[in-house]
Write a protein that holds these residues in place. Structure first.
Motif, PDB file in Angstrom:
ATOM      1  N   ALA A  28      59.413  63.924  54.244  1.00  0.00           N
ATOM      2  CA  ALA A  28      58.494  62.884  54.713  1.00  0.00           C
ATOM      3  C   ALA A  28      58.655  62.612  56.208  1.00  0.00           C
ATOM      4  CB  ALA A  28      58.713  61.599  53.921  1.00  0.00           C
ATOM      5  N   LEU A  29      59.774  63.014  56.801  1.00  0.00           N
ATOM      6  CA  LEU A  29      59.991  62.776  58.234  1.00  0.00           C
ATOM      7  C   LEU A  29      59.386  63.864  59.115  1.00  0.00           C
ATOM      8  CD1 LEU A  29      63.705  61.545  58.307  1.00  0.00           C
ATOM      9  CD2 LEU A  29      61.607  60.177  58.347  1.00  0.00           C
ATOM     10  N   SER A  30      59.027  64.980  58.525  1.00  0.00           N
ATOM     11  CA  SER A  30      58.507  66.105  59.294  1.00  0.00           C
ATOM     12  C   SER A  30      57.074  65.831  59.748  1.00  0.00           C
ATOM     13  CB  SER A  30      58.541  67.374  58.446  1.00  0.00           C
ATOM     14  OG  SER A  30      57.953  68.435  59.143  1.00  0.00           O
ATOM     15  N   GLU A  31      56.837  65.996  61.037  1.00  0.00           N
ATOM     16  CA  GLU A  31      55.484  65.830  61.576  1.00  0.00           C
ATOM     17  C   GLU A  31      54.874  67.159  61.972  1.00  0.00           C
ATOM     18  OE1 GLU A  31      56.141  63.122  64.775  1.00  0.00           O
ATOM     19  OE2 GLU A  31      56.241  61.382  63.454  1.00  0.00           O
ATOM     20  N   GLY A  80      56.531  70.362  61.116  1.00  0.00           N
ATOM     21  CA  GLY A  80      57.295  71.423  60.469  1.00  0.00           C
ATOM     22  C   GLY A  80      58.785  71.424  60.772  1.00  0.00           C
ATOM     23  N   GLU A  81      59.254  70.446  61.569  1.00  0.00           N
ATOM     24  CA  GLU A  81      60.685  70.409  61.856  1.00  0.00           C
ATOM     25  C   GLU A  81      61.458  70.009  60.603  1.00  0.00           C
ATOM     26  OE1 GLU A  81      59.192  66.551  63.808  1.00  0.00           O
ATOM     27  OE2 GLU A  81      58.344  68.187  62.653  1.00  0.00           O
ATOM     28  N   GLU A  82      62.728  70.379  60.560  1.00  0.00           N
ATOM     29  CA  GLU A  82      63.583  70.054  59.420  1.00  0.00           C
ATOM     30  C   GLU A  82      64.595  69.006  59.849  1.00  0.00           C
ATOM     31  OE1 GLU A  82      65.260  73.709  57.941  1.00  0.00           O
ATOM     32  OE2 GLU A  82      63.377  74.279  57.000  1.00  0.00           O
ATOM     33  N   ILE A  83      64.466  67.807  59.290  1.00  0.00           N
ATOM     34  CA  ILE A  83      65.346  66.690  59.637  1.00  0.00           C
ATOM     35  C   ILE A  83      66.146  66.326  58.392  1.00  0.00           C
ATOM     36  CG2 ILE A  83      65.425  64.285  60.399  1.00  0.00           C
ATOM     37  CD1 ILE A  83      62.670  64.857  61.777  1.00  0.00           C
ATOM     38  N   GLY A  84      67.465  66.378  58.517  1.00  0.00           N
ATOM     39  CA  GLY A  84      68.284  66.073  57.356  1.00  0.00           C
ATOM     40  C   GLY A  84      69.764  66.251  57.631  1.00  0.00           C
ATOM     41  N   ILE A  85      70.507  66.606  56.576  1.00  0.00           N
ATOM     42  CA  ILE A  85      71.969  66.715  56.670  1.00  0.00           C
ATOM     43  C   ILE A  85      72.445  67.965  55.930  1.00  0.00           C
ATOM     44  CG2 ILE A  85      72.335  64.220  56.832  1.00  0.00           C
ATOM     45  CD1 ILE A  85      73.422  65.597  53.642  1.00  0.00           C
ATOM     46  N   THR A  86      73.661  68.365  56.263  1.00  0.00           N
ATOM     47  CA  THR A  86      74.393  69.358  55.486  1.00  0.00           C
ATOM     48  C   THR A  86      75.768  68.774  55.214  1.00  0.00           C
ATOM     49  OG1 THR A  86      73.212  71.203  56.509  1.00  0.00           O
ATOM     50  CG2 THR A  86      75.301  71.713  55.412  1.00  0.00           C
ATOM     51  N   LEU A  87      76.153  68.739  53.934  1.00  0.00           N
ATOM     52  CA  LEU A  87      77.460  68.224  53.530  1.00  0.00           C
ATOM     53  C   LEU A  87      78.190  69.338  52.807  1.00  0.00           C
ATOM     54  CD1 LEU A  87      79.319  65.684  53.202  1.00  0.00           C
ATOM     55  CD2 LEU A  87      78.172  65.275  51.040  1.00  0.00           C
ATOM     56  N   GLY A  88      79.409  69.631  53.246  1.00  0.00           N
ATOM     57  CA  GLY A  88      80.218  70.663  52.602  1.00  0.00           C
ATOM     58  C   GLY A  88      81.563  70.101  52.199  1.00  0.00           C
ATOM     59  N   ARG A  89      82.094  70.601  51.087  1.00  0.00           N
ATOM     60  CA  ARG A  89      83.392  70.107  50.614  1.00  0.00           C
ATOM     61  C   ARG A  89      84.118  71.205  49.865  1.00  0.00           C
ATOM     62  NH1 ARG A  89      82.104  65.359  48.239  1.00  0.00           N
ATOM     63  NH2 ARG A  89      82.528  64.427  50.240  1.00  0.00           N
ATOM     64  N   PRO A  90      85.415  71.394  50.166  1.00  0.00           N
ATOM     65  CA  PRO A  90      86.223  72.311  49.352  1.00  0.00           C
ATOM     66  C   PRO A  90      86.711  71.587  48.097  1.00  0.00           C
ATOM     67  CG  PRO A  90      87.570  71.387  51.109  1.00  0.00           C
ATOM     68  CD  PRO A  90      86.169  70.854  51.299  1.00  0.00           C
ATOM     69  N   ARG A  91      87.043  72.383  47.096  1.00  0.00           N
ATOM     70  CA  ARG A  91      87.666  71.806  45.897  1.00  0.00           C
ATOM     71  C   ARG A  91      89.009  71.236  46.289  1.00  0.00           C
ATOM     72  NH1 ARG A  91      87.177  71.905  40.581  1.00  0.00           N
ATOM     73  NH2 ARG A  91      85.518  73.456  40.559  1.00  0.00           N
ATOM     74  N   ARG A  92      89.300  70.037  45.797  1.00  0.00           N
ATOM     75  CA  ARG A  92      90.570  69.389  46.132  1.00  0.00           C
ATOM     76  C   ARG A  92      91.451  69.339  44.921  1.00  0.00           C
ATOM     77  NH1 ARG A  92      87.167  65.113  49.234  1.00  0.00           N
ATOM     78  NH2 ARG A  92      87.074  66.117  51.240  1.00  0.00           N
TER      79      ARG A  92
END
Length: 127
Positions: free
Chosen positions: A110-113, A115-127
């Protein structure tokens, strides 16, 4: 010790369009928002994948899709998309102990005007 040249197996599901209750602004909190979700899961891998290697030596791709769709609690409002990613990661770790690391990318469509990509990337190793 892992090096940049070690073998690895990453399963991917990309560009799932999912409607999720998320947001902090009043106009966002009452209706689901369209999110584009991509997932990468790094796994413990077999020494070799022969033609008859069973699926139990890898992981079903559909489990990743399930974590980003059906496993999201219906009617649950996530204030931040980071919490959506966190839920997906937790679900994938619970599915299979062969998963070593999960990365979730979420784009708020909904933020794209233009075609840009607006967001996040979250990564996590197994703990």
């Amino acid at each position: 010790m892992n090096s940049a040249f070690d073998d690895f197996l990453t399963l991917e599901v990309n560009h799932l369009d999912v409607n999720v209750l998320t947001g902090i602004y009043s106009e966002e909190t009452h209706l689901p928002q369209p999110l584009r979700i991509s997932i990468r899961a790094r796994l413990k891998m077999a020494d070799h994948y022969a033609p008859d290697t069973p699926l139990s030596r890898s992981k079903n791709y559909m489990d990743l899709k399930h974590a980003a769709t059906a496993a999201l609690p219906e009617g649950q409002h996530f204030t931040l998309i980071e919490a959506v990613a966190d839920h997906i990661i937790d679900t994938i770790f619970m599915q299979d102990d062969k998963v070593l690391h999960v990365e979730v990318k979420i784009i708020k469509l909904a933020l794209s005007e233009k075609g840009e990509e607006i967001g996040i990337t979250l990564g996590r190793p197994r703990r």
